[in-house]
Scaffold this active site. Structure first.
Site, PDB file in Angstrom:
ATOM      1  N   LYS A   1      15.188   4.342 -19.335  1.00  0.00           N
ATOM      2  CA  LYS A   1      15.379   3.088 -18.574  1.00  0.00           C
ATOM      3  C   LYS A   1      16.442   2.269 -19.295  1.00  0.00           C
ATOM      4  O   LYS A   1      16.533   2.299 -20.527  1.00  0.00           O
ATOM      5  CB  LYS A   1      14.076   2.284 -18.517  1.00  0.00           C
ATOM      6  CG  LYS A   1      14.024   1.297 -17.384  1.00  0.00           C
ATOM      7  CD  LYS A   1      13.771   2.026 -16.081  1.00  0.00           C
ATOM      8  CE  LYS A   1      13.541   1.137 -14.907  1.00  0.00           C
ATOM      9  NZ  LYS A   1      13.079   1.917 -13.749  1.00  0.00           N
TER      10      LYS A   1
ATOM     11  N   GLY B   1       5.576  -6.712   1.632  1.00  0.00           N
ATOM     12  CA  GLY B   1       6.968  -6.340   1.386  1.00  0.00           C
ATOM     13  C   GLY B   1       7.496  -5.574   2.581  1.00  0.00           C
ATOM     14  O   GLY B   1       6.864  -4.609   3.040  1.00  0.00           O
TER      15      GLY B   1
ATOM     16  N   GLY C   1      10.932  -4.667   2.694  1.00  0.00           N
ATOM     17  CA  GLY C   1      12.296  -4.299   2.292  1.00  0.00           C
ATOM     18  C   GLY C   1      12.469  -2.807   2.481  1.00  0.00           C
ATOM     19  O   GLY C   1      11.853  -2.206   3.370  1.00  0.00           O
ATOM     20  N   ASN C   2      13.266  -2.203   1.622  1.00  0.00           N
ATOM     21  CA  ASN C   2      13.548  -0.776   1.780  1.00  0.00           C
ATOM     22  C   ASN C   2      12.260   0.053   1.808  1.00  0.00           C
ATOM     23  O   ASN C   2      11.995   0.794   2.755  1.00  0.00           O
ATOM     24  CB  ASN C   2      14.477  -0.318   0.635  1.00  0.00           C
ATOM     25  CG  ASN C   2      14.670   1.185   0.620  1.00  0.00           C
ATOM     26  OD1 ASN C   2      13.770   1.915   0.218  1.00  0.00           O
ATOM     27  ND2 ASN C   2      15.798   1.657   1.089  1.00  0.00           N
TER      28      ASN C   2
ATOM     29  N   GLY D   1       8.904  -0.852   1.877  1.00  0.00           N
ATOM     30  CA  GLY D   1       7.890  -1.263   2.852  1.00  0.00           C
ATOM     31  C   GLY D   1       8.280  -0.876   4.263  1.00  0.00           C
ATOM     32  O   GLY D   1       7.453  -0.381   5.039  1.00  0.00           O
ATOM     33  N   TYR D   2       9.548  -1.094   4.608  1.00  0.00           N
ATOM     34  CA  TYR D   2       9.981  -0.784   5.970  1.00  0.00           C
ATOM     35  C   TYR D   2       9.855   0.710   6.256  1.00  0.00           C
ATOM     36  O   TYR D   2       9.296   1.128   7.282  1.00  0.00           O
ATOM     37  CB  TYR D   2      11.432  -1.234   6.222  1.00  0.00           C
ATOM     38  CG  TYR D   2      11.925  -0.717   7.569  1.00  0.00           C
ATOM     39  CD1 TYR D   2      11.499  -1.321   8.746  1.00  0.00           C
ATOM     40  CD2 TYR D   2      12.739   0.414   7.651  1.00  0.00           C
ATOM     41  CE1 TYR D   2      11.882  -0.815   9.989  1.00  0.00           C
ATOM     42  CE2 TYR D   2      13.131   0.920   8.880  1.00  0.00           C
ATOM     43  CZ  TYR D   2      12.707   0.303  10.050  1.00  0.00           C
ATOM     44  OH  TYR D   2      13.074   0.817  11.272  1.00  0.00           O
TER      45      TYR D   2
END
Ligand code: NAD
Length: 421
Positions: free
Chosen positions: A109, A229, A231-232, A234-235
């Protein structure tokens, strides 16, 4: 506890449950000791020239946790809350994530302490290039493969590849270093993979389908889902769940949520949101969404949203963690005591890193797959990882999180022992 201490504590708990499976407990304990801290931390200051001609000094990190199973793999985040301890912990969790899904990577990371929203596009590009100079000596397709994370995008990966190629040329290093395979999450026009955009949500959906079967929820149209959420992740999760006939009754974004008892259509909901600027429907708060009486709760936004303050009020039968770290350790215990099944983030949201692995494999062979091919390879990996977790959970009578970590840590330790400690 800071995130690093938290990851060490988790590892100790898992080690206590695994130790009796090893005849040579001395070697096992040595491996566990080694896994408590990253193999290497690259830490320093990078300088970025601002548009006004001044120079900003920013603290930067790359943590390489463990590479027994393959090159270090993990994103780079640009955020003002980045800390060394957070990056160390996130690299540890990447080791477990790659191991549990069975892809040949270790964990890494990176991060820079910066608020990228305060930078112009030109400054952001300079920061991305400066970060690559900082880590260039320590990355490569067989060494460490970075990717996007919080506030880093495919465009940023494109700038990073360009900077890395410049570094290789300047230092007379061969282009066999394969700059494309050194970063994943790239734009499609620069070596990215088909299917990457929806990979995390879709991977989560494959796990979800296995989960509902285990829970004995027979009729799709009766299975209710609340998703925090939109967004990317969740959608795309909502999209696939709806397409398959499940009932998504609530979604939310940072402004709040909506509840539709009969089930909502994610495509229409997104179109309405884009047109009107917010989710349209019977309004609920994010707090209310988490406590809805649904079958499956899917946190897909932020970390630490299920805590000791609200865990007792959660009514869902199961939680599928698509966000990273949505449940605090204290909440974990409360949920387990209530008998709520939890599929942890390192398993549920591993679809993203799995398609990153496919991207790397495509870059290495210079041969690209269709989206259908990518999806057909993603599904068995996600399903198999879930099945292994479930078997461990049943056999050892532990929580979903513990079963996932046990599977992952065992795989990493076994590889370390094969290599010889
Ligand atoms: P995103 O930025 O596309 O979407 C985030 C969503 O969360 C948005 O709908 C936003 O409105 C909502 N949100 C923000 N603040 C909120 C708040 N206070 N309360 C409720 N909702 C809020 O991000 P994403 O890529 O969908 O990532 C979501 C989560 O999934 C993050 O935890 C991320 O680390 C994790 N994740 C993402 C991927 C990936 O491939 N994108 C992979 C693994 C894990």
């Amino acid at each position: 506890m800071n995130p690093h201490q938290q990851s060490v504590r988790q590892l100790e708990q898992v080690a206590d449950l695994l130790r009796d499976q090893y005849q040579d407990s001395t070697s096992f304990d040595k491996a566990i000791e080694q896994l408590k801290s990253p193999n290497k931390i690259i830490e320093g200051e990078i300088e970025v020239e601002m548009d006004d001609g001044s120079t900003k000094k920013l603290k930067a990190f790359r943590s390489q946790h463990n590479n027994a199973r393959g090159p270090y793999k993990g994103g780079i985040r640009f955020h003002h809350h980045v800390s060394k301890e957070e990056i160390m912990a996130l690299s540890t969790w990447m080791t477990w994530k790659c191991a549990v899904i069975g892809i040949p990577y270790g964990g890494g990371k990176g991060g820079v302490i910066v608020d990228p929203k305060k930078l112009s596009p030109k400054e952001l590009q300079k920061l991305s290039r400066a970060y690559v100079e900082f880590i260039a000596n320590y990355i490569g397709p067989w060494v460490d493969v970075p990717a996007p994370d919080v506030n880093t995008t495919p465009q940023i990966m494109a700038w990073m590849i360009d900077a890395y190629e410049g570094y290789l040329a300047e230092n007379k290093k061969p282009l066999q270093e394969n700059p494309l395979a050194t970063f994943t999450g790239k734009p499609l026009g620069l070596g990215g993979s088909a299917g990457r955009t929806e990979a995390t949500g879709l991977g989560g959906f494959f796990v979800f389908e296995k989960l509902v079967k285990k829970l004995g929820l027979e009729n799709k149209q009766d299975v209710t889902i609340a998703i925090q959420g939109f967004g990317n992740v969740g959608y795309w999760f909502a999209y696939h769940a709806h397409q398959s006939g499940y009932k998504v009754v609530a979604v939310s974004d940072s402004k709040g949520g909506i509840y539709v008892e009969a089930g909502l259509d994610p495509v229409k909901t997104l179109a309405d949101k884009e047109e009107k600027g917010s989710l349209q429907g019977k309004a609920i708060t994010n707090e209310e969404l988490l406590e809805l009486d649904v079958d499956i709760l899917v946190p897909a936004a932020l970390e630490n949203v299920i805590t000791k303050d609200n865990a007792a009020n959660i009514k869902a039968k199961a939680i599928l963690e698509l966000a990273n770290g949505p449940t605090s350790p204290a909440a974990d215990q409360i949920l387990a005591d209530k008998g709520i099944v939890l599929v942890p983030d390192v398993l549920a949201n591993a679809g993203g890193v799995t398609v990153s692995y496919f991207e790397w494999a495509q870059n290495l062979q210079g041969y690209y797959w269709s989206k259908e091919e990518v999806i057909s390879k993603l599904q068995p990996l996600m399903e198999d990882a879930f099945e292994k977790m479930w078997q461990m959970k049943e056999r050892k009578q532990v929580s979903g999180r513990m079963a996932t970590y046990m599977t992952a840590v065992k795989r990493v330790v076994d590889t370390m022992l094969l290599r010889g400690i």
